[in-house]
Design an enzyme around this catalytic site. Sequence first.
Site, PDB file in Angstrom:
ATOM      1  N   HIS A  69      -3.781  -6.010   1.750  1.00  0.00           N
ATOM      2  CA  HIS A  69      -3.621  -6.187   3.187  1.00  0.00           C
ATOM      3  C   HIS A  69      -4.162  -7.575   3.529  1.00  0.00           C
ATOM      4  CE1 HIS A  69      -2.651  -1.934   3.787  1.00  0.00           C
ATOM      5  NE2 HIS A  69      -3.675  -1.615   3.026  1.00  0.00           N
TER       6      HIS A  69
ATOM      7  N   CYS B 160       0.810  -1.221   0.000  1.00  0.00           N
ATOM      8  CA  CYS B 160       0.000   0.000   0.000  1.00  0.00           C
ATOM      9  C   CYS B 160       0.848   1.279   0.000  1.00  0.00           C
ATOM     10  CB  CYS B 160      -0.969  -0.039   1.185  1.00  0.00           C
ATOM     11  SG  CYS B 160      -2.378   1.077   1.006  1.00  0.00           S
TER      12      CYS B 160
END
Length: 253
Positions: free
Chosen positions: A191, A94
């Site tokens: 994630h 990310c």
Amino acid sequence: MKPIQILQLYPKDMNLYGDWGNTLTLQKRLEWRGIPVEVVDHNPGDSTDFRAADIILGGGGQDAGQAAIQADLLAHSEILRELVADGMPMLMICGLYQMFGRRFLTGEGTEIRGIGVIPAETRAMEARLIGNITLENAEFGTIVGYENHSGQTFLDAGVKPFGTVKLGAGNNDADGVEGAWVKNLIGTYLHGALLPRNPQVADYLLSKALERRAVTGDLDELEGYSAETGLLPLTEVDQIARSAHEDALKRSR
């Protein structure tokens, strides 16, 4: 042998949504095979020997977190580019995936400079891309995770993505691909944490670290690894991981 060193980049600022679980997964998969391991943290201002690492990991963070680490990351950009070119395995999630690209333009128009290892740039958009995500990858098969990002990343032509999106958005809401794969560096928005539910990706990173260590002659015979067979399987552990993986596949967006 000298322990396999896992270096975590900026865990104080870049550790959203349980990304530290990726480090824990690699650590335990080494320990379960009888391979010594140590975890080292690098935060802004630390004097860390990046070349001593065998694997480098980084997680996600808010815009404020990215701004807080920007100067330190840029100060280490040359060594990081050198290590990527040399084949060191890395996983950037990310926010640090974005910062390994050229730049991130925030919603307020602020430019957060990246180190340019990944030929890509990210722009904040109004729409937030959030939910369960499934990818297909020729080497790893099906990959599952969870995405939550307003920044949308656009790869330069010819850059290899981490996977093709089967469920979810991915890098942006138009291209149909997710992440980037440069040498042994994987950048991704997934994630979850990513590695506990995708042990094949974890073992790819570990295998590359051990192969790289063997080239330098600093790899003794290990109970859990050999140059001929690679890493020994973790049958019982991976049955649990497969169950988590299969459960994730049943979930809707």
